[in-house]
Design an enzyme around this catalytic site. Sequence first.
Site, mmCIF file in Angstrom:
data_model
loop_
_atom_site.group_PDB
_atom_site.id
_atom_site.type_symbol
_atom_site.label_atom_id
_atom_site.label_comp_id
_atom_site.label_asym_id
_atom_site.label_seq_id
_atom_site.Cartn_x
_atom_site.Cartn_y
_atom_site.Cartn_z
ATOM 1 N N HIS A 27 38.060 48.286 32.972
ATOM 2 C CA HIS A 27 37.498 47.453 33.740
ATOM 3 C C HIS A 27 38.412 46.649 34.258
ATOM 4 O O HIS A 27 39.650 46.426 33.935
ATOM 5 C CB HIS A 27 36.351 46.623 32.989
ATOM 6 N N CYS A 46 43.446 39.725 32.868
ATOM 7 C CA CYS A 46 42.408 40.432 32.938
ATOM 8 C C CYS A 46 41.813 40.908 34.435
ATOM 9 O O CYS A 46 41.040 41.687 34.684
ATOM 10 C CB CYS A 46 41.366 40.048 32.139
ATOM 11 N N HIS A 52 42.353 47.282 33.043
ATOM 12 C CA HIS A 52 42.890 47.597 31.966
ATOM 13 C C HIS A 52 41.896 48.452 30.926
ATOM 14 O O HIS A 52 40.502 48.352 31.194
ATOM 15 C CB HIS A 52 43.205 46.430 31.092
ATOM 16 N N HIS A 54 39.553 49.273 26.987
ATOM 17 C CA HIS A 54 39.296 48.853 25.795
ATOM 18 C C HIS A 54 38.576 50.218 25.108
ATOM 19 O O HIS A 54 37.957 50.963 25.621
ATOM 20 C CB HIS A 54 38.149 47.830 25.696
ATOM 21 N N ASP A 92 31.027 55.746 28.506
ATOM 22 C CA ASP A 92 31.887 56.380 27.969
ATOM 23 C C ASP A 92 33.061 56.998 28.758
ATOM 24 O O ASP A 92 32.470 57.929 29.662
ATOM 25 C CB ASP A 92 31.844 57.473 26.364
ATOM 26 N N HIS A 93 34.341 56.693 28.707
ATOM 27 C CA HIS A 93 35.461 57.338 29.618
ATOM 28 C C HIS A 93 34.976 56.967 31.272
ATOM 29 O O HIS A 93 35.345 57.785 31.749
ATOM 30 C CB HIS A 93 35.486 58.545 29.347
ATOM 31 N N GLU A 137 34.790 43.799 21.521
ATOM 32 C CA GLU A 137 35.875 44.419 22.636
ATOM 33 C C GLU A 137 37.186 44.524 22.488
ATOM 34 O O GLU A 137 37.750 45.706 22.781
ATOM 35 C CB GLU A 137 35.775 43.274 23.858
HETATM 36 N N1 LIG Z 1 34.046 35.127 27.494
HETATM 37 C C1 LIG Z 1 35.130 36.200 27.843
HETATM 38 N N2 LIG Z 1 36.127 36.197 27.801
HETATM 39 C C2 LIG Z 1 36.840 37.090 28.078
HETATM 40 C C3 LIG Z 1 36.671 38.430 28.207
HETATM 41 C C4 LIG Z 1 35.077 38.616 28.042
HETATM 42 O O1 LIG Z 1 34.749 39.794 28.067
HETATM 43 N N3 LIG Z 1 34.474 37.427 27.717
HETATM 44 N N4 LIG Z 1 37.326 39.534 28.206
HETATM 45 C C5 LIG Z 1 38.634 39.400 28.456
HETATM 46 C C6 LIG Z 1 39.296 40.604 28.716
HETATM 47 O O2 LIG Z 1 38.802 41.721 29.160
HETATM 48 C C7 LIG Z 1 40.436 41.050 27.835
HETATM 49 O O3 LIG Z 1 40.668 42.291 27.762
HETATM 50 C C8 LIG Z 1 40.580 40.466 26.656
HETATM 51 O O4 LIG Z 1 41.732 41.005 25.842
HETATM 52 P P1 LIG Z 1 43.095 40.261 25.208
HETATM 53 O O5 LIG Z 1 43.058 39.015 25.684
HETATM 54 O O6 LIG Z 1 44.203 40.977 25.506
HETATM 55 O O7 LIG Z 1 42.491 40.533 23.960
HETATM 56 P P2 LIG Z 1 42.683 39.734 22.324
HETATM 57 O O8 LIG Z 1 42.481 38.504 22.602
HETATM 58 O O9 LIG Z 1 42.030 40.486 21.308
HETATM 59 O O10 LIG Z 1 44.255 40.185 22.518
HETATM 60 P P3 LIG Z 1 45.566 39.522 22.015
HETATM 61 O O11 LIG Z 1 46.056 40.450 20.830
HETATM 62 O O12 LIG Z 1 45.262 38.149 21.135
HETATM 63 O O13 LIG Z 1 46.455 39.345 22.864
HETATM 64 C C9 LIG Z 1 39.235 38.000 28.531
HETATM 65 N N5 LIG Z 1 38.401 37.102 28.260
HETATM 66 ZN ZN LIG Z 2 39.214 43.754 29.156
#
Ligand SMILES: Nc1nc2c(c(=O)[nH]1)N=C([C@H](O)[C@H](O)COP(=O)(O)OP(=O)(O)OP(=O)(O)O)CN2
Ligand SMILES: [Zn+2]
Length: 148
Positions: A27, A46, A52, A54, A92-93, A137
Amino acid sequence: MAGSAASDCVPDRIGYITRVQSFSACHRLHSVHLNDEENKEVYGKCNNPNGHGHNYKVEVTVRGKIDRLTGMVMNLTDLKKCIEDVIMTPLDHKNLDKDVPYFANVVSTTENLAVYIWDNMVKALPPKLLYEIKIHETDKNIVIYRGE
Ligand SMILES: Nc1nc2c(c(=O)[nH]1)N=C([C@H](O)[C@H](O)COP(=O)(O)OP(=O)(O)OP(=O)(O)O)CN2
Ligand SMILES: [Zn+2]
């Protein structure tokens, strides 16, 4: 009361059962209500135009009376079938933004994904059973939606 079975006086037991399902999807966080600059500002990496991916993990929890005859809140085999229809087949996918019509104008945050799954799961399950949708996620980002 004369003629009643002893079990009539025993209150119902309420149980919660959860089934976990993983799926993979990609997404991009991009709101049609914001301009390009604002999207970049709000969603950062993002908002990358090429998206990217998940490996999402979804926990579907139902809450209800533990049936005295079957010993079940609901048959987990039936819950598995609902999850297949509501989560796996459409998501999925897939590219959430391009393959799922709901996300054409709704930003595919995990909050909105949880609402999407709730709204469809509630139609697939018997009335009043769905309790919670929890989506991991990433290992660190977890969203809960309870239909409020
Ligand atoms: N309130 C939300 N905030 C964010 C969402 C969401 O769905 N709701 N989603 C994202 C992104 O999709 C993103 O993929 C998050 O990834 P990332 O920041 O890499 O994930 P992590 O924090 O687990 O990774 P780190 O290892 O800490 O970098 C962003 N925000
Ligand atoms: Zn994401």
